[in-house]
Design an enzyme around this catalytic site. Structure first.
Site, PDB file in Angstrom:
ATOM      1  N   CYS A   1      18.811  -3.795 -27.030  1.00  0.00           N
ATOM      2  CA  CYS A   1      18.328  -3.314 -28.329  1.00  0.00           C
ATOM      3  C   CYS A   1      19.484  -2.875 -29.213  1.00  0.00           C
ATOM      4  O   CYS A   1      19.993  -1.756 -29.083  1.00  0.00           O
ATOM      5  CB  CYS A   1      17.346  -2.167 -28.115  1.00  0.00           C
ATOM      6  SG  CYS A   1      16.741  -1.450 -29.648  1.00  0.00           S
TER       7      CYS A   1
ATOM      8  N   CYS B   1      18.846   0.214 -31.350  1.00  0.00           N
ATOM      9  CA  CYS B   1      18.922   1.485 -30.624  1.00  0.00           C
ATOM     10  C   CYS B   1      20.375   1.879 -30.366  1.00  0.00           C
ATOM     11  O   CYS B   1      20.740   3.039 -30.478  1.00  0.00           O
ATOM     12  CB  CYS B   1      18.234   1.400 -29.256  1.00  0.00           C
ATOM     13  SG  CYS B   1      16.682   0.519 -29.228  1.00  0.00           S
ATOM     14  N   ASP B   2      21.190   0.921 -29.976  1.00  0.00           N
ATOM     15  CA  ASP B   2      22.501   1.258 -29.406  1.00  0.00           C
ATOM     16  C   ASP B   2      23.697   0.817 -30.239  1.00  0.00           C
ATOM     17  O   ASP B   2      24.830   1.170 -29.908  1.00  0.00           O
ATOM     18  CB  ASP B   2      22.622   0.632 -28.004  1.00  0.00           C
ATOM     19  CG  ASP B   2      21.542   1.159 -27.064  1.00  0.00           C
ATOM     20  OD1 ASP B   2      21.158   2.323 -27.219  1.00  0.00           O
ATOM     21  OD2 ASP B   2      21.077   0.400 -26.193  1.00  0.00           O
TER      22      ASP B   2
END
Ligand code: NDP
Length: 311
Positions: free
Chosen positions: A134, A137-138
């Site tokens: 992701c 997300c990261d």
């Protein structure tokens, strides 16, 4: 056997939020947690885009906190997978892996989706230490770093584009020499000077040390030549699988297996009394906050449905 007002299947942000709303409406929901309680967020570390946490929050902590909130209002969590559902008539029947059989007047499906991984040695252990499914997300953690994305579809293009906001260089590793991605997404990446494509290449191994990922070992699918590439991050962009196989074709699914909402913007399905929320019906946004929002909607919808159509 007791017939429950609401049974929620799945315990990510969508399931927990549905549980908070349903229990506050005094519907005494049962939430069947699945084999990864908390869902995809439990495989991430810091979550910095969930509103309300100015300093960020750890994904697993956020999920524990949501669960406690739902329990405070009376949600009962059962740590089991669902084997089978029978949605042919109300009350709906649910058979669980732990042997429990439940009857439900309404069902909320929030089983999420799972990012596909390559199945390489140590891949799962390195999630959060350089391996990610992701970018949204990261990606933030890769400021001025070198990252590699694997895949040739829209997911990989989207991840690669997003990562250029942070990374100094983004390499896209694709096993063929033509992309599957839509033309606008392809063009966006092909024209981005920060992105470089590595064609006809498969990843054989992830290299790492005590601090996390350091590189990947790749093989040219045409020549068989094996080389090592240095990288700080390794992003999977080979797609997601919605967790819908247990439905056995009882709900309308799209070609990729996502539940098709039947009465947009409401989270209804083609079966009255069955609602779907979170990533299991959303291949587009896939965010914790959008999943939580749809969980809220599913619970409110179930409450209204029970008022209008009591069993
Ligand atoms: P796709 O199935 O379209 O693409 C998957 C890609 O990963 C393919 O290039 C495939 O290679 C590669 N791949 C699959 N398995 C492996 C493997 N084991 N090793 C190496 N490479 C592998 O999935 P997406 O998630 O990209 O897209 C799914 C759907 O969602 C599509 O309809 C897409 O358009 C849509 N989508 C739309 C977005 C948007 O509009 N913003 C964003 C993301 C997805 P190969 O090509 O060789 O098969």
């Amino acid at each position: 056997m007791e017939t429950h007002e609401v049974v929620i299947i799945g315990s990510g942000p969508a399931g927990h939020t549905a549980a908070i709303y349903a229990s506050r409406a005094n519907l005494k929901p049962i939430c069947l947690e699945g084999d990864e309680p908390g869902g995809q967020l439990t495989t991430t570390t810091d979550v910095e885009n969930f509103p309300g946490f100015a300093d960020g929050v750890l994904g697993p902590d956020l999920m524990i906190s949501m669960k406690k909130q739902a329990e405070r209002f009376g949600t009962v969590y059962v740590p089991t997978m669902v084997n089978e559902v029978d949605l042919s008539e109300r009350p709906f029947k649910i058979s669980c892996q732990n042997g429990d059989k439940l009857l439900a007047k309404t069902v909320i499906i929030s089983t999420g989706a799972t990012a596909k991984y390559l199945g390489l040695p140590n891949e799962m252990e390195l999630i959060g230490k350089g391996v990610s499914g992701c970018a949204t997300c990261d990606g933030f953690f890769y400021r001025n770093k070198v990252v590699h994305v694997v895949g040739g579809g829209d997911t990989a293009m989207e991840e690669a584009s997003f990562l250029t906001k942070f990374a100094s260089k983004v390499y896209v590793i694709h096993r063929r020499d033509t992309l599957r991605a839509s033309m606008p997404m392809q063009e966006r990446c092909l024209n981005n000077p920060k992105i470089e494509f590595v064609w006809n290449t498969q990843v054989n191994e992830i290299l790492f040390n005590d601090t996390g990922v350091t590189g990947i070992k790749v093989e040219n699918t045409q020549t068989g030549e094996v080389t090592e590439r240095q990288t700080d991050g390794f992003f999977l962009g080979i797609g997601h699988s919605p967790n819908t196989s247990f439905l056995n074709g009882q709900l309308n699914l799209d070609d990729a297996g996502y539940i098709i909402p039947s009465n947009s913007p409401h989270p209804d399905t083609n079966i009255a009394g069955v609602f779907a929320c979170g990533d299991v019906q959303d291949s587009y946004y896939r965010q914790a906050i959008s999943a939580a929002g749809s969980g809220c909607m599913a619970a409110i919808r179930a409450e209204k449905f029970l008022e209008e159509t009591p069993l």
